[in-house]
Design a protein around this motif. Structure first.
Motif, short mmCIF file in Angstrom:
data_model
loop_
_atom_site.label_atom_id
_atom_site.label_comp_id
_atom_site.label_asym_id
_atom_site.label_seq_id
_atom_site.Cartn_x
_atom_site.Cartn_y
_atom_site.Cartn_z
N HIS A 45 0.84 -1.20 0.00
CA HIS A 45 0.00 0.00 0.00
C HIS A 45 0.87 1.24 0.00
O HIS A 45 2.08 1.16 0.14
N ARG A 46 0.24 2.38 -0.12
CA ARG A 46 0.94 3.66 0.01
C ARG A 46 0.08 4.55 0.91
O ARG A 46 -1.11 4.34 1.06
N HIS A 47 0.74 5.54 1.50
CA HIS A 47 0.07 6.53 2.33
C HIS A 47 0.08 7.87 1.61
O HIS A 47 1.00 8.16 0.84
N SER A 48 -0.92 8.69 1.87
CA SER A 48 -1.04 9.96 1.15
C SER A 48 -0.04 11.02 1.61
O SER A 48 0.16 12.01 0.93
N GLY A 49 0.58 10.80 2.75
CA GLY A 49 1.56 11.75 3.26
C GLY A 49 2.58 11.03 4.13
O GLY A 49 2.53 9.81 4.29
N PRO A 50 3.51 11.76 4.72
CA PRO A 50 4.58 11.14 5.51
C PRO A 50 4.06 10.50 6.80
O PRO A 50 3.04 10.90 7.34
N VAL A 51 4.81 9.48 7.23
CA VAL A 51 4.46 8.71 8.43
C VAL A 51 5.68 8.60 9.32
O VAL A 51 6.76 8.23 8.87
N PHE A 52 5.50 8.91 10.60
CA PHE A 52 6.51 8.66 11.62
C PHE A 52 5.93 7.59 12.54
O PHE A 52 4.77 7.68 12.93
N GLY A 53 6.72 6.57 12.88
CA GLY A 53 6.22 5.49 13.71
C GLY A 53 7.17 5.14 14.84
O GLY A 53 8.37 5.44 14.78
N TYR A 54 6.61 4.47 15.85
CA TYR A 54 7.37 4.05 17.02
C TYR A 54 6.83 2.70 17.47
O TYR A 54 5.62 2.57 17.72
N VAL A 55 7.69 1.68 17.54
CA VAL A 55 7.26 0.34 17.94
C VAL A 55 7.11 0.29 19.46
O VAL A 55 8.06 0.57 20.19
N LEU A 56 5.91 -0.05 19.88
CA LEU A 56 5.60 -0.13 21.31
C LEU A 56 5.88 -1.52 21.88
O LEU A 56 6.26 -1.65 23.04
N GLN A 57 5.63 -2.55 21.07
CA GLN A 57 5.75 -3.93 21.55
C GLN A 57 6.06 -4.85 20.39
O GLN A 57 5.55 -4.66 19.28
N GLY A 58 6.90 -5.84 20.63
CA GLY A 58 7.18 -6.86 19.62
C GLY A 58 8.24 -6.46 18.62
O GLY A 58 9.09 -5.60 18.89
N GLU A 59 8.16 -7.09 17.45
CA GLU A 59 9.13 -6.87 16.38
C GLU A 59 8.37 -6.87 15.06
O GLU A 59 7.55 -7.76 14.82
N ILE A 60 8.67 -5.91 14.19
CA ILE A 60 8.03 -5.89 12.89
C ILE A 60 9.08 -5.91 11.78
O ILE A 60 10.16 -5.34 11.93
N LEU A 61 8.74 -6.63 10.71
CA LEU A 61 9.55 -6.61 9.50
C LEU A 61 8.95 -5.52 8.63
O LEU A 61 7.80 -5.61 8.21
N PHE A 62 9.70 -4.48 8.39
CA PHE A 62 9.22 -3.27 7.72
C PHE A 62 9.93 -3.15 6.39
O PHE A 62 11.15 -3.19 6.32
N GLU A 63 9.16 -3.03 5.32
CA GLU A 63 9.77 -2.93 3.99
C GLU A 63 9.13 -1.81 3.18
O GLU A 63 7.93 -1.80 2.94
N LEU A 64 9.98 -0.87 2.77
CA LEU A 64 9.58 0.21 1.88
C LEU A 64 10.22 0.00 0.52
O LEU A 64 11.34 -0.52 0.43
N GLU A 65 9.55 0.44 -0.50
CA GLU A 65 10.06 0.36 -1.86
C GLU A 65 11.42 1.05 -1.94
O GLU A 65 11.61 2.15 -1.43
N GLY A 66 12.37 0.35 -2.57
CA GLY A 66 13.70 0.90 -2.77
C GLY A 66 14.65 0.72 -1.60
O GLY A 66 15.79 1.16 -1.65
N GLU A 68 16.12 -2.02 1.66
CA GLU A 68 16.19 -3.37 2.21
C GLU A 68 15.14 -3.50 3.31
O GLU A 68 14.94 -2.56 4.09
N PRO A 69 14.47 -4.65 3.42
CA PRO A 69 13.59 -4.87 4.57
C PRO A 69 14.39 -4.74 5.86
O PRO A 69 15.57 -5.08 5.90
N ARG A 70 13.75 -4.23 6.89
CA ARG A 70 14.45 -3.98 8.15
C ARG A 70 13.55 -4.40 9.32
O ARG A 70 12.34 -4.25 9.25
N VAL A 71 14.18 -4.92 10.36
CA VAL A 71 13.45 -5.29 11.57
C VAL A 71 13.49 -4.11 12.54
O VAL A 71 14.57 -3.56 12.81
N TYR A 72 12.32 -3.73 13.03
CA TYR A 72 12.21 -2.72 14.08
C TYR A 72 11.65 -3.40 15.31
O TYR A 72 10.68 -4.16 15.23
N ARG A 73 12.27 -3.12 16.44
CA ARG A 73 11.88 -3.72 17.72
C ARG A 73 11.30 -2.66 18.64
O ARG A 73 11.49 -1.46 18.42
N ALA A 74 10.64 -3.13 19.69
CA ALA A 74 10.07 -2.22 20.68
C ALA A 74 11.10 -1.18 21.09
O ALA A 74 12.27 -1.52 21.35
#
Length: 135
Positions: A45-66, A68-74
């Motif tokens: 998907h895409r978002h209509s504007g910029p996004v800032f995020g903060y992982v509260l719990q767990g681990e996510i595999l985050f991948e943006l176009e262009g 490398e996929p990256r793991v973000y942890r709490a």
């Protein structure tokens, strides 16, 4: 005595992105996203504007176009520019707990907060996706 600024006992981690593209007339939104254990998360998907995020719990595999996929942890913050850049995944890497993250988004007026790609668009943009063992 009045103390101005952060306490000397606090820890301050900052994610700063200079000059994000903000569509004219945007609205701000804060949301908490919860991903069940082992869930692949939202599809491309895409978002209509910029996004800032903060992982509260767990681990996510985050991948943006262009990128490398990256793991973000709490306790870690992430950024995505929105607009035409595709967000391929925010999968929960944990199978034992939910992963949760908080986002602050700037949403363009009269544009959905998330727009999903169809199979044809995913195929047409495949050359922009970084190929790695995790994708």
């Amino acid at each position: 005595m009045t103390v101005i600024g952060p306490s000397s006992t606090n820890s301050l981690d900052v994610l700063l992105h200079h000059s994000p593209a903000i569509p004219q007339g945007s609205a701000g939104m804060v949301a908490t996203v919860t991903i069940p254990p082992g869930d692949p998360g939202s599809g491309p998907h895409r978002h209509s504007g910029p996004v800032f995020g903060y992982v509260l719990q767990g681990e996510i595999l985050f991948e943006l176009e262009g990128e490398e996929p990256r793991v973000y942890r709490a306790g870690e913050a992430f950024w995505e520019p929105g607009g035409d850049v595709v967000h391929y995944q925010a999968a929960n890497l944990r199978t034992d707990v939910e992963s949760r993250f908080l986002v602050f988004m700037l949403c363009a007026p009269d544009v959905p907060m998330m727009t999903y790609l169809d199979a044809d668009e995913i195929a047409a943009r495949s050359h922009l996706r970084v190929q790695s063992p995790t994708t």
